[in-house]
Write an enzyme that holds these catalytic residues in place. Structure first.
Site, PDB file in Angstrom:
ATOM      1  N   VAL A  25      24.516  65.705  40.038  1.00 42.59           N
ATOM      2  CA  VAL A  25      25.515  66.687  39.435  1.00 42.59           C
ATOM      3  C   VAL A  25      26.481  66.338  38.397  1.00 42.59           C
ATOM      4  O   VAL A  25      27.177  67.185  38.011  1.00 42.59           O
ATOM      5  CB  VAL A  25      26.411  67.087  40.716  1.00 42.59           C
ATOM      6  CG1 VAL A  25      25.786  67.926  41.905  1.00 42.59           C
ATOM      7  CG2 VAL A  25      27.151  66.087  41.607  1.00 42.59           C
ATOM      8  N   ASP A  36      44.052  58.439  34.358  1.00 43.26           N
ATOM      9  CA  ASP A  36      42.990  59.234  33.733  1.00 43.26           C
ATOM     10  C   ASP A  36      43.022  60.947  33.874  1.00 43.26           C
ATOM     11  O   ASP A  36      42.040  61.236  34.362  1.00 43.26           O
ATOM     12  CB  ASP A  36      41.589  58.727  33.882  1.00 43.26           C
ATOM     13  CG  ASP A  36      40.722  59.019  32.777  1.00 43.26           C
ATOM     14  OD1 ASP A  36      41.065  59.792  31.809  1.00 43.26           O
ATOM     15  OD2 ASP A  36      39.627  59.063  33.117  1.00 43.26           O
TER      16      ASP A  36
HETATM   17  N1  LIG Z   1      33.277  64.512  44.560  1.00 42.94           N
HETATM   18  C1  LIG Z   1      32.450  65.227  43.975  1.00 42.94           C
HETATM   19  N2  LIG Z   1      31.912  66.143  44.108  1.00 42.94           N
HETATM   20  C2  LIG Z   1      30.891  67.105  43.208  1.00 42.94           C
HETATM   21  N3  LIG Z   1      30.848  66.459  41.835  1.00 42.94           N
HETATM   22  C3  LIG Z   1      31.522  65.367  41.329  1.00 42.94           C
HETATM   23  C4  LIG Z   1      32.226  64.560  42.244  1.00 42.94           C
HETATM   24  N4  LIG Z   1      32.872  63.644  41.683  1.00 42.94           N
HETATM   25  C5  LIG Z   1      32.362  63.393  40.570  1.00 42.94           C
HETATM   26  N5  LIG Z   1      31.516  64.551  40.489  1.00 42.94           N
HETATM   27  C6  LIG Z   1      31.076  65.036  39.076  1.00 42.94           C
HETATM   28  O1  LIG Z   1      30.375  63.739  38.337  1.00 42.94           O
HETATM   29  C7  LIG Z   1      31.010  63.547  37.131  1.00 42.94           C
HETATM   30  C8  LIG Z   1      31.367  62.112  36.925  1.00 42.94           C
HETATM   31  O2  LIG Z   1      32.456  61.725  37.890  1.00 42.94           O
HETATM   32  P1  LIG Z   1      33.861  60.910  37.633  1.00 42.94           P
HETATM   33  O3  LIG Z   1      34.578  61.428  36.716  1.00 42.94           O
HETATM   34  O4  LIG Z   1      34.133  60.476  38.954  1.00 42.94           O
HETATM   35  O5  LIG Z   1      32.791  59.407  37.176  1.00 42.94           O
HETATM   36  P2  LIG Z   1      33.372  58.755  35.752  1.00 42.94           P
HETATM   37  O6  LIG Z   1      32.375  57.725  35.544  1.00 42.94           O
HETATM   38  O7  LIG Z   1      34.758  58.012  36.175  1.00 42.94           O
HETATM   39  O8  LIG Z   1      33.478  59.656  34.885  1.00 42.94           O
HETATM   40  P3  LIG Z   1      34.350  59.720  33.340  1.00 42.94           P
HETATM   41  O9  LIG Z   1      35.223  58.457  33.421  1.00 42.94           O
HETATM   42  O10 LIG Z   1      33.527  59.733  32.359  1.00 42.94           O
HETATM   43  O11 LIG Z   1      35.267  60.788  33.676  1.00 42.94           O
HETATM   44  C9  LIG Z   1      32.359  64.567  37.261  1.00 42.94           C
HETATM   45  O12 LIG Z   1      32.518  65.109  35.899  1.00 42.94           O
HETATM   46  C10 LIG Z   1      31.541  65.694  37.938  1.00 42.94           C
HETATM   47  O13 LIG Z   1      30.908  66.583  37.345  1.00 42.94           O
END
Ligand SMILES: Nc1ncnc2c1ncn2[C@@H]1O[C@H](COP(=O)(O)OP(=O)(O)OP(=O)(O)O)[C@@H](O)[C@H]1O
Ligand SMILES: [Mg+2]
Lengths: 437, 338
Positions: free
Chosen positions: B9, B126
């Site tokens: 997702v 962030d």
């Molecule tokens: N709890 C959740 N339920 C559904 N989708 C999620 C969830 N957590 C994250 N996602 C999906 O996964 C993507 C990436 O998650 P997240 O932002 O936590 O990761 P990241 O590696 O820290 O990303 P970034 O630093 O690029 O923002 C989110 O943009 C969202 O689309």
């Protein structure tokens, strides 16, 4: 605000969060001062069960490390603990002395039982191959194993070593305290006979660098430390260590609350002393006491006190004790009465005074113990030799048992993969049927 | 294995996120699998360490819940509550119209989650619409704690290379190494404005340009607005812009709305409103009341985020540890039998 040690560290003006953080520190002090509620036997039993489950390597990683949170508390206590209640440190890493002893014994017993079994298998494998095990020529006797008590002596040596890493890598006492806490938490539930403390101490330090935002490349870390193992060895162990810490990586220390008490007491002095010259002298004295009590804290970081008391309790204990010993007893007493008398119910077992006394004694003993560094090494050396002969052969790469277990594991993986492939094939076949049909 | 994952997702800088089901309970969850770098030179990613560290400590209706963490084949997996969409997707979905009560509701939930972080002395660092996830019931939750850290220890310097550019506060842009909850409030102010405008409010195209964009909108702060500004590490002769009255841009907004927004976007960090004070602001007491979460636009499938990310936000993420840009490769749907 009177001048003092606090001001030295203050950030440049204009972006100052000083006020805010001071308020926060003071708040932290008040809210985290509640002592542990000893639901002794009950929690000891739960903790011991959890220790057993964990040491036996069962899947239940969260376990029931029920700590002290099971008991019902008066409403007032609830309110004051609301915040700190949430911290995993308070929920999962607070134990009474009896609980600590019970957990250590359990963890040790489980490891011994497992090693006995593994040694027997190793010897059987050798017998089948017509050789004798070089590591285990004979079965181990009951006295050949490292006891829970011996483990604490041995671990002490490695904890002190973290202090040396601090000087080499130039990190602060908070980071050091986090590394030590990780190490102590890990070996509360694990045996040195199964996890090599030489490696784990480095894992805990490296993990603390990550957790406390002083991240560095692993190869630089290893390059800086004498006799460090290959980075690969640390990488293999890292996940196990984090798992052993229950993925609970936020650790709170007394340094910050101590600073909070210092600031709060400065404010308190201003309300109680009206003569400017007297106030000035008292403030200056207080600043010295603050520095002094910081070094008194140092010993506690390396002791079981971190499991038995909250950071705020340790801080207050050291601060008041230092004051009492340096002709500031009256001021200390007035301060604690004014600030904490209304929450007297927070302090069972003889109240605040008794708690301070207990912590003060402990701190003095521990700080004195820290000074006899050579003794630690001398006591650990024979234990290290003993340890070399009783490690779990299932975890030693040179043993037949290790190879056997690896082969078994590979076989299982293979079986799983072919099972998956078969399922996938079946799916594609079904799909073909649909498409064809 | 604790979870059976099915569909990818989302993809972040250091993790892939899958929709999954807990084997024991059947609960639908999001499984965040931390990427193992090709070299795995330094072990577990430091962002993952931060996320685990903080989410373990935070429990609040407006903060994503971490159900569990486990290791599988040497890789760490976070089991998070599943949240089908996020605020960015909702803002961008032009089929949805927002009322003032809707914006109020989202902001209130976001501030509640943020206040919970701040009172535990945790900075998120962030905040952006993409990291404010929305549940099936309309609840908004702060997510992505990969850059979070403790604050308040004045002896420790903090990195100013945090927060995605458009949401980065002026003190960060000027290189401040000692900062506090104000950086999150600023970001939250930008999100508030974005909810009103439906486009990013302060969308600078470079790091330097960001400061210009801010000053163009809010005017260049003078010495009286920001005592000590010249002491900041990256301080330089600032381009002078007059302040544009907010009213000219936010034509439809009420005066209470703009008052709160202005207080969140105050230049001098210590004078910036706190999350708690913001929650007590008149804006939240005025009509219309905040929309009940379940009645918010985009709830229950309407306007959910597309299955794979089509566009990556233009603003680069300022994570020093994460300089690889994730572009939106279409993810091949793979069959997974677990
Ligand atoms: N709890 C959740 N339920 C559904 N989708 C999620 C969830 N957590 C994250 N996602 C999906 O996964 C993507 C990436 O998650 P997240 O932002 O936590 O990761 P990241 O590696 O820290 O990303 P970034 O630093 O690029 O923002 C989110 O943009 C969202 O689309
Ligand atoms: Mg994100």
């Amino acid at each position: 605000m009177a001048a003092g040690a606090a001001d030295e560290a203050a950030p440049p003006v204009g972006i100052s969060i000083g006020k805010l953080s001071q308020r926060a520190q003071r708040r932290e002090v008040i809210e985290n001062l509640a002592p542990p509620t000893a639901s002794a036997q009950e929690a000891a039993a739960a903790a011991a069960t959890a220790a057993l489950a964990q040491a036996a390597g069962t899947a239940d990683t969260k376990g029931g490390l029920a700590g002290a949170s099971a008991a019902t508390k008066p409403a007032e206590l609830q309110k004051h603990r609301q915040l700190s209640e949430q911290s995993t440190q308070l929920r999962h890493w607070r134990f009474t002395a009896e609980q600590i002893a019970a957990i250590r014994e359990q963890a040790n017993a489980v490891a011994v039982a497992r090693i006995k079994h593994a040694v027997a298998r190793e010897q059987a494998l050798h017998a089948a191959a017509g050789t004798t095990s070089p590591l285990f020529p004979a079965p181990l006797g009951d006295s050949d194993y490292i006891t829970a008590e011996e483990q604490t002596v041995l671990c002490r040596y490695f904890e002190i070593m973290i202090g040396q890493f601090r000087h080499i890598l130039k990190f602060d006492v908070t980071l050091q305290a986090t590394a030590v806490a990780f190490f102590r938490r890990f070996y509360l539930f694990h045996s040195v006979m199964e996890y090599d403390p030489k490696t784990v101490v480095l894992n805990c330090t490296y993990l603390a660098l990550k957790v406390e935002d002083k991240y560095m490349a692993l190869k630089d870390f290893c390059r800086n430390i004498k006799n460090a193992p290959d980075p690969e060895v640390l990488l293999d162990m890292e996940t196990k260590v984090i798992q052993g810490l229950q993925y609970e990586l936020a650790v709170h220390h007394p340094y910050w609350p101590l600073h909070g008490f210092f600031l709060d007491m400065q404010a308190h002095l201003q309300t109680t002393i009206s003569i400017p010259a007297t106030l000035h002298a008292a403030s200056k004295k207080l600043a010295n006491l603050y520095v002094e009590s910081k070094s008194l804290l140092q010993g506690l970081i390396f002791s079981d006190a971190i499991f038995q008391y909250s950071p705020a309790q340790l801080a207050l204990g050291c601060f008041v004790t230092t004051g009492n010993d340096h002709g500031f007893a009256q001021e200390m007493a007035r301060y604690t009465e004014d600030r904490f008398l209304h929450v007297a119910s927070l302090f069972p077992h003889g109240g605040l005074v008794a708690m301070v006394e207990r912590i003060g004694q402990l701190a003095k003993a521990q700080t004195a113990a820290l000074k006899e560094d050579a003794g630690v090494r001398a006591r650990a050396a024979p234990l290290a030799r003993k340890l070399a002969k009783c490690r779990n052969p299932a975890l030693l790469p040179d043993t037949l048992l290790f190879k056997q277990l690896q082969a078994e594991d590979a076989e299982r993986q293979q079986a799983k993969r072919s099972d998956k492939a078969a399922k996938e094939q079946a799916y594609h076949d079904a799909l073909d049927d649909v498409v064809a049909g | 294995m604790a979870c059976a994952s099915s569909r990818k997702v989302g993809e972040g800088t250091y993790a892939n996120v899958y929709e999954a089901r807990m084997l024991r309970t059947g609960l639908k969850v999001a499984l965040k699998k931390i990427k193992v770098s090709k070299l795995r030179a330094d072990g577990l990613d430091v962002s993952a360490v931060r996320e685990v560290k903080f989410l373990r400590e935070l429990e609040h209706p407006n903060i994503v819940r971490l159900h569990d963490v486990y290791a599988h084949k040497g890789n760490v997996h976070l089991v998070l509550e599943f949240l089908p969409t996020d605020l960015e997707a909702v803002i961008k979905n032009s089929a949805l119209t927002f009322g003032p009560g809707d914006v109020k509701s989202w902001l209130m939930m976001a501030l509640r989650g943020l206040h919970h972080c701040h009172r535990q002395l945790i900075l998120h660092r962030d905040l952006k619409p993409n990291n404010l996830l929305l549940g099936r019931d309309g609840q908004l939750k702060l997510a992505d704690f990969g850059l979070a850290r403790d604050y308040g220890d004045p002896a420790r310097a903090l990195s100013s290379q945090v927060v995605t550019r458009w949401y980065r506060s002026p003190e960060l842009l000027l290189g401040a190494q000692h900062y506090g909850p104000g950086v999150d409030i600023w970001a939250m102010g930008c999100i508030f404005a974005e909810l009103l405008l439906r486009v990013p409010y302060l969308a600078g195209d470079t790091d330097i340009g960001q400061l210009h964009t801010i000053f163009r909108a809010l005017g260049t702060p003078g010495a009286a607005d920001w005592p000590g500004i010249e002491l900041l590490p990256d301080y330089h002769a600032l381009p002078q812009y007059p302040r544009t009255p907010m009213r000219t841009l936010f034509t439809a907004a009420g005066s209470e709305t703009l008052d709160l927004l202005e207080r969140m976007l105050v230049f001098y960090p210590p004078a910036r409103i706190s999350a708690l004070a913001a929650l007590g602001h008149r804006y939240f007491k005025m009509m219309p009341p905040p929309t009940p979460p379940a009645q918010l636009p985009g709830v229950a499938g309407v306007g959910g985020r597309p299955p794979t990310k089509q566009v990556k936000l233009n603003a680069t993420k300022a994570n020093p540890a994460a300089d690889e840009t994730v572009d939106a490769k279409p993810v091949a749907r793979r069959l997974s039998f677990t």
